[in-house]
Design a protein around this motif. Structure first.
Motif: not given
Length: 442
Positions: A232-239, A249-264
């Motif tokens: 919830n927003h209140a706890v996130v904002a408290a940090a 926003t503090g409301m996102n629930d997706r925790c996996t990211l796709l990182v692209s255009n890296l130098n392999p």
């Protein structure tokens, strides 16, 4: 040197080191049958299943310095051949049971207030006073019960439990104080026997934002039920002291990211960990073998993922402008190509999460170095980092008796490269930590 024993004596175990940290250090060598933390002496006793397992530990660490959370620990065979029941019952505290307990909160992802602690501890007896404070060991509290038996019961039932699901673990020991002195009733201190005390006129509590303690309920066995809806927003904002950074926003629930255009040719999982761990705890990272310039990064929760997207999207690393977006996959599956970081000691948000959140920022020209050797020089620091870019200026300083440093590079890309390559590297026997600094000049 003591004769071989299946019991290993560990010294220089600071209060920031948990039982789980020790388990991670010793488990690769065999089964651990008993573990006793000697908190009063900054020591621990670890009993392996057999003597050969303990000998493997000592043999391996003859040429490798064991380090936990950036602190060097020292090991030897114990004079004990076996840990007795008496030693376990003492739990290594070396202190008599007392009606005042000292509570240390590990993995503190969410703010903890007096009201939260009162709801956790009051089912086990009348709580008279609570005082909270921040120390080098992390967030701590002194809790005074009406009777010693109440304190003993609370400790036996709550030791090692989590206040919230997967975080805010309780480490409880008896204090040697006779009486707590409380001058104010607020989110940091409270005298439940004297409700007429003032609330203090110096402004709001640093923990304000989650003062009602809602979400913790009494468990039939006496322990707290984990709280599983803490997005919830209140706890996130408290940090962030009540105000989120612009665009967060503090409301996102997706925790996996796709990182692209890296130098392999230059990137790997550990370098990605060093960068993304500035914005939250890392669970797993996987570089896609069929697309080696792409990687999946699983953060600890959706809010931490949102921070990483916000601050790292478009950042330049190894001559490539990264793109950071949310993945369609909810999590990264385990496998041969997946690197696990869930239990890594290098995750930064297991302690002092609110403090670390406030340090989050986009890559800057300035990096901050901590956990440095006590006698380090500016020349040695520059020599350790100069391969990554032109260093404009350096400054070594001391805070609370600990050496730290600022290093200013010519541009953000050079500073970012130095951070991803040299964070958690060994400098004169110390495992150093590096983060971006929001300071503009030295």
């Amino acid at each position: 040197m003591a004769e071989p024993s299946k019991v290993i004596h560990v010294r220089n175990v600071g209060h920031e080191i948990s039982e789980n940290d020790l388990l991670q250090l010793f488990q690769p060598f065999g089964v651990i049958t008993k573990l006793v933390m000697l908190r009063a002496k900054n020591q621990a006793l670890v009993q392996m299943q057999d003597v050969p397992s303990a000998m493997s530990v000592l043999q391996y660490f003859t040429n490798v310095q064991p380090t936990i959370r950036g602190r060097n620990v020292y090991i030897q065979f114990s004079s004990h051949q076996e840990l007795t029941t008496v030693e376990q019952n003492a739990n290594g505290r070396g202190e008599e049971p007392n009606r005042i307990v000292l509570v240390t909160i590990h993995q503190m992802h969410y703010p903890i207030t007096v009201d939260v602690l009162h709801q956790v501890f009051s089912p086990h007896g009348f709580v008279e006073k609570i005082v909270t404070f921040q120390k080098s060991a992390g967030f701590q509290a002194l809790i005074q019960f009406q009777s010693r038996q109440n304190a003993v019961t609370a400790r036996n039932l709550l030791q090692g439990r989590n206040i919230y699901d997967g975080c805010c673990q309780l480490d409880i020991q008896f204090s040697n104080l006779d009486e707590l002195q409380v001058n104010y009733n607020n989110d940091r201190t409270r005298d439940f026997t004297n409700p007429d005390l003032p609330t203090e006129s110096k402004g709001r509590s640093s923990q304000q934002g989650y003062g009602d303690g809602s979400g913790i309920y009494s468990h039939p066995t006496g322990g707290p039920v984990p709280f599983t809806q803490m997005g919830n927003h209140a706890v996130v904002a408290a940090a962030f002291g009540g105000v989120l950074p612009p665009g967060i926003t503090g409301m996102n629930d997706r925790c996996t990211l796709l990182v692209s255009n890296l130098n392999p040719d230059r990137i790997d999982e550990d370098k990605l960990f060093n960068l993304f761990s500035l914005y939250g705890n890392i669970a797993r990272i996987k570089i896609l073998r069929n697309k080696p310039d792409h990687a999946l990064v699983q953060m600890g929760d959706g809010f931490q993922a949102e921070l990483a997207v916000h601050f790292l999207k478009g950042a330049t690393l190894f001559d490539k402008r990264m793109d950071v977006n949310y993945s369609r996959f909810p999590h990264i599956t385990t496998g041969a190509d997946t690197h696990e970081y869930l239990n890594s000691n290098l995750n930064r948000f297991n302690r002092n999460a609110a403090k670390n959140y406030r340090y989050c920022c986009s890559p800057t020209r300035m990096i901050h170095l901590s956990t440095l050797p006590p006698d380090i020089t500016e020349e040695e620091i520059a020599g350790h980092l100069e391969e990554h870019g032109n260093i404009v200026n350096t400054k070594v300083f001391e805070t609370n008796g600990k050496k730290q440093a600022l290093v200013l590079f010519e541009n953000e890309e050079q500073a970012t490269e130095a951070l991803v390559c040299k964070n958690a590297s060994n400098l004169d026997g110390s495992v150093i930590r590096i983060s971006f600094s929001q300071s503009q000049s030295i």
